[in-house]
Design a protein around this motif. Sequence first.
Motif, PDB file in Angstrom:
ATOM      1  N   ILE A 295      -7.681  66.154  23.238  1.00  0.00           N
ATOM      2  CA  ILE A 295      -6.893  67.188  23.919  1.00  0.00           C
ATOM      3  C   ILE A 295      -7.716  68.474  23.941  1.00  0.00           C
ATOM      4  O   ILE A 295      -8.199  68.937  22.915  1.00  0.00           O
ATOM      5  CB  ILE A 295      -5.539  67.384  23.214  1.00  0.00           C
ATOM      6  CG1 ILE A 295      -4.752  66.078  23.310  1.00  0.00           C
ATOM      7  CG2 ILE A 295      -4.766  68.544  23.827  1.00  0.00           C
ATOM      8  CD1 ILE A 295      -3.467  66.049  22.550  1.00  0.00           C
ATOM      9  N   HIS A 296      -7.890  69.020  25.117  1.00  0.00           N
ATOM     10  CA  HIS A 296      -8.730  70.197  25.293  1.00  0.00           C
ATOM     11  C   HIS A 296      -8.147  71.412  24.591  1.00  0.00           C
ATOM     12  O   HIS A 296      -6.931  71.599  24.558  1.00  0.00           O
ATOM     13  CB  HIS A 296      -8.900  70.513  26.784  1.00  0.00           C
ATOM     14  CG  HIS A 296      -9.669  69.470  27.517  1.00  0.00           C
ATOM     15  ND1 HIS A 296     -11.030  69.402  27.486  1.00  0.00           N
ATOM     16  CD2 HIS A 296      -9.249  68.435  28.290  1.00  0.00           C
ATOM     17  CE1 HIS A 296     -11.435  68.386  28.210  1.00  0.00           C
ATOM     18  NE2 HIS A 296     -10.367  67.770  28.706  1.00  0.00           N
ATOM     19  N   THR A 297      -9.038  72.241  24.060  1.00  0.00           N
ATOM     20  CA  THR A 297      -8.615  73.489  23.444  1.00  0.00           C
ATOM     21  C   THR A 297      -8.213  74.475  24.536  1.00  0.00           C
ATOM     22  O   THR A 297      -8.554  74.297  25.713  1.00  0.00           O
ATOM     23  CB  THR A 297      -9.757  74.097  22.619  1.00  0.00           C
ATOM     24  OG1 THR A 297     -10.856  74.364  23.487  1.00  0.00           O
ATOM     25  CG2 THR A 297     -10.193  73.168  21.506  1.00  0.00           C
ATOM     26  N   SER A 298      -7.485  75.506  24.141  1.00  0.00           N
ATOM     27  CA  SER A 298      -7.025  76.488  25.124  1.00  0.00           C
ATOM     28  C   SER A 298      -8.189  77.206  25.791  1.00  0.00           C
ATOM     29  O   SER A 298      -8.146  77.523  26.974  1.00  0.00           O
ATOM     30  CB  SER A 298      -6.074  77.488  24.474  1.00  0.00           C
ATOM     31  OG  SER A 298      -6.671  78.092  23.354  1.00  0.00           O
ATOM     32  N   ARG A 299      -9.255  77.451  25.053  1.00  0.00           N
ATOM     33  CA  ARG A 299     -10.434  78.114  25.630  1.00  0.00           C
ATOM     34  C   ARG A 299     -11.151  77.207  26.623  1.00  0.00           C
ATOM     35  O   ARG A 299     -11.667  77.676  27.631  1.00  0.00           O
ATOM     36  CB  ARG A 299     -11.385  78.572  24.538  1.00  0.00           C
ATOM     37  CG  ARG A 299     -10.835  79.761  23.762  1.00  0.00           C
ATOM     38  CD  ARG A 299     -11.848  80.313  22.785  1.00  0.00           C
ATOM     39  NE  ARG A 299     -13.059  80.812  23.392  1.00  0.00           N
ATOM     40  CZ  ARG A 299     -13.220  82.038  23.903  1.00  0.00           C
ATOM     41  NH1 ARG A 299     -12.212  82.872  23.873  1.00  0.00           N
ATOM     42  NH2 ARG A 299     -14.363  82.409  24.415  1.00  0.00           N
ATOM     43  N   SER A 300     -11.190  75.914  26.349  1.00  0.00           N
ATOM     44  CA  SER A 300     -11.864  75.020  27.285  1.00  0.00           C
ATOM     45  C   SER A 300     -11.051  74.864  28.571  1.00  0.00           C
ATOM     46  O   SER A 300     -11.622  74.757  29.656  1.00  0.00           O
ATOM     47  CB  SER A 300     -12.138  73.654  26.652  1.00  0.00           C
ATOM     48  OG  SER A 300     -10.949  72.961  26.394  1.00  0.00           O
TER      49      SER A 300
ATOM     50  N   ALA B  85     -16.605  77.599  24.932  1.00  0.00           N
ATOM     51  CA  ALA B  85     -15.448  76.901  24.369  1.00  0.00           C
ATOM     52  C   ALA B  85     -15.862  75.564  23.777  1.00  0.00           C
ATOM     53  O   ALA B  85     -16.653  74.830  24.358  1.00  0.00           O
ATOM     54  CB  ALA B  85     -14.389  76.695  25.442  1.00  0.00           C
ATOM     55  N   GLY B  86     -15.322  75.254  22.627  1.00  0.00           N
ATOM     56  CA  GLY B  86     -15.602  73.974  21.991  1.00  0.00           C
ATOM     57  C   GLY B  86     -14.462  72.998  22.192  1.00  0.00           C
ATOM     58  O   GLY B  86     -13.419  73.326  22.742  1.00  0.00           O
ATOM     59  N   MET B  87     -14.682  71.787  21.742  1.00  0.00           N
ATOM     60  CA  MET B  87     -13.654  70.752  21.851  1.00  0.00           C
ATOM     61  C   MET B  87     -12.926  70.523  20.522  1.00  0.00           C
ATOM     62  O   MET B  87     -12.071  69.671  20.430  1.00  0.00           O
ATOM     63  CB  MET B  87     -14.270  69.438  22.322  1.00  0.00           C
ATOM     64  CG  MET B  87     -14.637  69.433  23.792  1.00  0.00           C
ATOM     65  SD  MET B  87     -13.203  69.687  24.869  1.00  0.00           S
ATOM     66  CE  MET B  87     -12.212  68.267  24.470  1.00  0.00           C
TER      67      MET B  87
END
Length: 60
Positions: free
Chosen positions: A10-15, A22-24
Amino acid sequence: MKSYLTDKGIHTSRSVAGFKNAGMIWQERSLKSILENPSYTGNLYFHREETLDFITKKEG
């Protein structure tokens, strides 16, 4: 919780927002801010802004 989200991909909010750095991997502070945000928790607040009188510095 962060391990679960990371393991499921599930992607992070920044990605999702498209940031280049942005990281994962989910961070605890990201999850904490989401879980404490009234918009996500379903709490509704009215008149959250506090107005101070410019001259007396008291609530108006």
